[in-house]
Design an enzyme around this catalytic site. Structure first.
Site: not given
Lengths: 524, 691
Positions: B312, B314
């Site tokens: 992912e 951030n």
């Protein structure tokens, strides 16, 4: 013939002809073993130590000086005169010794001798050391473990109790008196601990009651166990008879040594000062945020107390009884102080019957023994209701008021939040001769909470909310009290320790006396 | 959009102008319960806000803290240059009150706002109003945040940008049945993520069908497989508004519990320059693909063959950003502010160095003895950071007196140490952890201290399964060697004697003289872990010689009994212990090598008499179920009279967004149930009784 009989029957243990030195040794040995090995083993089996073991643990090594080791009971009825029924020292060990180097008089009842029952001789021994303690000016510690009166002696035993009671009363306020209940203590015997300044108990092995479960059953038909009727839990949580309970004998005695260090030896001595490693000007940043913004929200007064004290060390008195007030001993810059604080966490910290009585007795002890009192105030008032009124909150509340007003020791007060109504006056206010009274910025000194006040002032009027806001603006802050000089200063909470330490130093030489009187008349 | 674990909040800082400098910092929170006490939020934010404020100060930018009235004493408010109160406690009236905040901006002349994450970053209305006032945003724009915030969309974008992605199912699972089916197709182990959870929260690993279906109960999230024994690396990227982007090396974040990072370091021991470059380039291309500007982090999972997969991105400054700052020398907050202002990046990729080694430990208020960390709560009665040590940095948003509640993340601080080499940085970390004073809440320093000295960690063999592999039966604290045991016993004995001696010291004029017991020798009995040792202690000044089983241990120190820290020398070695507890009855608790040990020191006499003391029987715990932590009851699966099997789930407790399944300790009939869904329970509260 006569001589012959005397030789064989009257002195079987020592014998008339044996040299005195030998008899002395024999008696001394007998005294040291109390009721004998079998009874000692039985005592241990109950999880209890013997009278002498207890003293050995309580006092500094080799400091115990025994008194009246050779005293024997004088009863001649019911076969008590028989030689095997006489024990040198009888059922109590008495003397003096040291705790951390400081003098203390002690008596320790010996359950292995006639169940620790109180004979005339037993009482006489106890009275002797109490008399001496008074003359010297040193505390008395009693370790109670006694079945009660020596029935065989009848009225002599009762007289013995009364002799002790009288001395308890005479010594009250002169030297500190502490009772540690380490076994049964029933009937009239309970009144000696009740008259002393502090009563501690050992969990599961000690009992205090006027009459035991059997008598209770026959008189009131109640079924109750010893533990429920007069165990440590009952007396430290329900009745308020005992001030604290400890796990077992060893734990209790070690804690008692610790506790003793807080006390002055007599009313002629100042509160003791010990070496202190905690900086007296240490800031306590946590206090700046401890009082919640919402005035209805609780917090733990002990967090404030611990933060301010030397090394966070607080010997709380009655920690499980009337928990809406916190009392106990601590040190500030090494000097013993008494702490009184309302506890917002319990019943909003209100004053009720039990908390007033708890607080009053503690304040009076401190005043009697020159221990400065620091009072932390967050009190919404006295608890209303029929239970309280019928129970006499008026006269009980008056006790705390009386105790604070009468006290001449240094009195420092910190208002952390609420100080409402009559309870404000009571809690060591300026008007009751508080020496230094502080308010935190969160303090609200007022006749009552805003809502109640507005309902009275603006009864029946509209826009109550607006009036309430105005009232809050006007009174829910420290200014009304500060502009009148009812508080001496508004202080940053984190500086509280520093301020108190400084004040205590100044107030150490405080002199104040009350008018002469035979004795005062506290509303009992 | 999910709120990230640590910051389910928005914070904004506003800054800089040529005429008048002002930074406005405001905070928002997404509290679960609108009635929740807002004063407790402080901890979550302050940590970051103070960090931002520090940088602004360095840059000569003035800061303004925006706060609600209850937060007026929060750390970030104290350190900011100015503070503006925007309203009363409820967030809707303060932190969410756009008018009040716009007023604060105008009133202070602040010129930039950091939108942070959480609702305000997505609030286009707010963005519009800021733009209308000519106030700059600091941080990535809304588009990038939204794109990367969605676990599924982000993967699609990554795939398109030719970033390696994990094979798996990226979609919403309807029920347990479907979860099992999909998991079977992917192959175990799989990672299942609750849609509500951000960051590591709500992430669970299932190793078989049974576990998957158990979890199905909670989840409607997505499933992806997980590298069974992989690494977790985070690539820091920095991108400006002109299409330039840099990667600032990796952070090794593999040491995790419950998929949340615990210990991080930079650089990684395992990564070679080629892989690093490949990862860096993919990270940069992802940033470019979403037109990212500001600082961001791209997380990769790496398997043992150094294959890496995008996990992912951030879109914020991450908790562990300080270690990147340490080794690159860049101040990331400063870079973010520059970028926001529209400046081009100052550096080229070839300018980015790796200097030395930095380690970060996340200090949490949690009990490491329960599942490597179950949240604990309390009030920080004492709190002292090890800031007097060189090369130690502590970022925290709490202070002595702060409350740690069940509603927020239990992070206390991030403790960063730096050294020329990894060894040096780790040694520094040992010292820092030993000198860190935290009282009032249970914390994870015992675990952190153990991890950083564990031979496997020291040798650099780290993976995401480090904790369960190293401590298969759970963490039990430091295991003492015979020598360490002697050191501990000797210290306790010396401390006991020092305290005893002090208790005989009365000052002032005394009417009745004090006759202290003159003694230079003590015979003591010290109990540790149920074994009893006889010790002989002799003293000369502050030096104690303790004899244990024929071995002599020399202990010396100042013996300041009021200090939280106990710096001593044991057999010539310097150690810092902490005395956590010392009672009149001889109990002493010492924090030694990170772990707290309970000892009991008694005189020989007291010890010999103790044998007569009755043993108090502890309650039988197999038939009662107590809450292991404070939290709220999510579900109760049994009722009185039910028969339960050992290990069967009885109820679920949630704290800090984490759900814990409570199971039966034995096979029995349910006697009584003392809680219901929705109840708030404290640690140790009785939940269910079995027969």
């Amino acid at each position: 013939m006569v001589i012959f009989l005397t030789k064989t029957h009257q002195f079987p243990k020592g014998g008339l002809c044996s040299p005195p030195r030998e008899r002395i040794e024999k008696k001394r040995k007998a005294a040291l073993t109390g009721g004998g090995q079998l009874r000692i083993a039985a005592q241990h089996k109950r999880g209890k130590l013997t009278a002498r073991e207890r003293l050995e643990l309580l006092l500094d090594p080799d400091s115990f000086v025994e008194c009246d080791m050779f005293v024997e009971h004088r009863c001649s009825d019911f076969g008590m005169e028989a030689d095997h029924n006489k024990y040198p020292g009888d059922s109590v060990v008495t003397g003096q010794g040291r705790i951390n180097g400081r003098l203390v008089y002690v008596f320790s009842q010996d359950f292995t001798v006639f169940g620790g029952s109180l004979s005339g001789a037993h009482a006489q021994k106890v009275c002797k050391i109490m008399d001496q303690a008074m003359m010297v000016g040193a505390p008395v510690i009693g370790l109670n473990d006694s079945g009660g009166a020596r029935i065989q002696e009848g009225v002599e035993s009762l007289a013995g109790y009364a002799d002790i009671f009288l001395r308890n009363v005479m010594a009250s306020g002169v030297v500190p008196q502490i009772s540690l209940i380490m076994g049964p203590c029933a009937g009239g015997a309970v009144y000696s601990p009740a008259l002393t300044d502090f009563t501690f108990m050992v969990k599961d092995t000690s009992y205090l009651f006027i009459t035991g479960p059997d008598v209770v059953k026959s008189v009131t038909n109640e079924d109750v166990t010893q533990e429920e009727l007069g165990g440590a839990k009952t007396h430290t949580t329900v009745s308020g008879v005992a001030h604290r309970a400890f796990e077992n004998d060893v734990d209790a005695l070690l804690n008692l040594r610790d506790f003793f260090n807080f006390l002055p030896l007599s009313n002629k001595d100042p509160a003791p000062v010990t070496e202190c490693h905690d900086p007296r000007d240490r800031p306590v940043p946590g206090l700046d945020t401890i009082v919640p913004f919402e005035s209805t929200k609780a917090y733990d007064m002990l967090d404030i107390v611990h933060g301010v004290l030397d090394e966070r060390e607080f010997f709380e008195i009655m920690p499980n009884y009337a928990k809406n007030i916190v009392v106990g001993f601590a040190r500030m810059n090494g000097r013993t102080v008494g702490i009184v604080g309302n506890q917002p966490k319990v019943a909003s910290g209100c004053l009720d019957i039990n908390s007033s009585v708890k607080g009053a007795r503690f304040v009076r002890f401190c005043d009697a023994f020159n221990i400065p009192i620091i009072t932390f105030v967050d009190v919404p008032g006295f608890l209303p209701g029929t239970a309280q009124e019928y129970g006499g909150i008026i006269r009980h509340g008056a006790k705390l008021l009386y105790a604070f007003a009468e006290a001449t020791i240094p009195k420092i007060t910190v208002i952390t939040r609420k100080a409402y109504g009559g309870a404000y006056d009571v809690m060591s206010s300026k008007h009751l001769r508080g020496d230094v009274n502080y308010a935190w910025p969160s303090a609200e000194v007022a006749v009552m909470g805003a809502k109640g006040a507005v309902q009275i002032i603006f009864r029946g009027k509209e826009n109550q909310a607006e009036a309430e806001a105005e009232y809050v603006e006007k009174f829910a802050n420290p200014f009304p009290a500060a502009v009148r000089g009812f508080v001496d200063d508004i202080i940053q909470p984190s500086t509280t320790r520093k301020r108190i330490c400084r004040d205590l130093e100044v107030l150490a030489s405080k002199k104040q006396t009350n008018p002469w009187k035979k004795h005062a008349n506290i509303p009992l | 959009m999910k709120h990230h674990s640590l910051l389910r909040s928005i914070w904004c800082h506003v800054c800089f102008s040529k005429q008048r400098c002002g930074v406005i910092i405001c905070r928002y929170s997404t509290v679960y319960d609108p009635n929740e006490k807002v004063s407790l939020i402080i901890r979550d934010f302050s940590l970051f806000l103070t960090c931002v404020i520090k940088t602004c100060k360095k840059m000569g930018i003035k800061t303004v803290a925006v706060h609600s009235d209850v937060d007026s004493s929060a750390v970030h408010v104290k350190v900011a240059d100015e503070a503006v109160c925007v309203g009363p406690a409820p967030t809707s009236k303060s932190y969410l009150n756009m008018d009040a905040i716009m007023n604060a901006i105008k009133q202070t002349g602040a010129q930039a706002v950091h939108p942070g994450y959480g609702f305000l970053s997505e609030n286009k209305e707010f963005a519009k109003r800021l733009a209308a006032e000519g106030v700059t945003f600091i941080g990535p724009d809304t588009h990038a945040i939204q794109a990367m915030g969605d676990k599924i969309e982000s993967k699609l974008i990554a795939k398109a940008a030719k970033v390696n992605t994990i094979p798996g199912f990226d979609g919403v699972v309807k029920d347990a049945k479907e979860a099992v089916k999909i998991a079977g197709e992917i192959g175990y182990p799989v990672m299942i993520k609750a849609s509500a959870g951000g960051g590591g929260k709500g992430m669970r690993i299932a190793w078989n069908d049974e576990e998957t279906s158990d979890m199905g109960f909670f989840l409607s999230g997505h499933i992806s497989d997980i590298c069974a024994n992989g690494f977790c690396w985070c690539l820091q990227v920095l991108a400006d508004k002109h299409g330039n982007a840099l990667w600032l090396n990796e952070r090794e974040c593999s040491i995790q519990r419950r998929n949340q990072k615990v210990v991080e370091e930079a650089p990684s021991t395992f990564l070679d320059p080629d892989t690093r470059r490949a990862m860096g380039e993919q990270a940069v291309s992802l940033a470019n693909a979403v037109k990212y500007s500001s600082a961001g982090t791209v997380e990769f999972l790496v398997d043992s063959k150094k294959n890496f997969y995008f996990l992912e991105m951030n879109t914020r400054l991450q908790v562990e950003h300080p270690i990147t700052e340490c080794i690159t020398g860049l101040d990331l907050v400063q870079q973010m502010i520059r970028i926001a202002k529209g400046y081009k990046l100052q550096h080229k990729q070839s300018d980015i160095p790796i200097n030395g080694w930095a380690v970060e430990s996340r200090v949490y208020a949690e009990d490491p003895y329960k599942s490597f960390g179950l949240p604990s709560i309390g009030r920080l009665s004492q709190y002292q950071e090890p800031l007097d040590l060189p090369n130690v940095r502590v970022d925290s948003g709490i202070q002595e007196g702060s409350d740690i509640s069940i509603y927020y993340d239990p992070m206390i601080s991030k403790l960063v140490t730096y050294g020329k080499t990894r060894e040096e940085a780790l040694k520094k970390m040992e010292d820092a952890l030993d000198n860190y004073v935290i009282r009032g809440v249970t914390h994870n320093i015992p675990l952190l201290r153990e991890i950083i000295v564990h031979p496997r960690f020291v040798s650099g063999v780290i993976s995401t399964k480090f904790l369960p592999e190293v401590y298969p039966d759970g963490f039990k604290g430091h295991m003492l060697t015979a020598g360490e045991r002697r050191e501990l016993l000797a210290t306790a004995a010396a401390l006991y004697v020092a305290a005893q001696l002090r208790s005989q010291k009365f000052l002032g004029d005394l009417r009745v003289s004090v006759v202290p017991a003159e003694s230079r020798q003590w015979e003591l009995c010290v109990e540790l872990d149920k074994s009893v040792h006889m010790l002989g202690v002799s003293r000369s000044g502050n030096n104690y010689t303790v004899e244990i089983d024929g071995e002599k241990v020399e202990v010396s120190g100042e013996w300041n009994l009021a200090s939280a820290l106990l710096p001593i020398t044991i057999n010539g070695k310097h150690r810092t212990l902490q005395c956590l507890l010392r009672t009149a009855a001889g109990e002493i608790s010492l924090q030694y090598l990170g772990t707290s040990f309970k000892l009991r020191v008694l005189s020989k006499l007291a010890a010999s008499l103790s044998k007569h003391m009755p043993e108090k029987v502890p309650e039988d715990t197999s038939s009662i179920l107590r809450s292991p932590m404070p939290g709220s009851v999510v579900a109760v699966s049994v009722k009185p009279g039910d028969n339960v099997a050992e290990g069967q789930e009885i109820c679920v407790i949630e704290a800090m967004k984490m759900q814990n399944s409570m199971t039966a300790a034995k096979t029995a009939k349910v006697k009584s149930v003392h809680c219901k869904a929705g109840d708030t329970v404290g640690e140790g509260d009785l939940l269910v009784e079995l027969e």
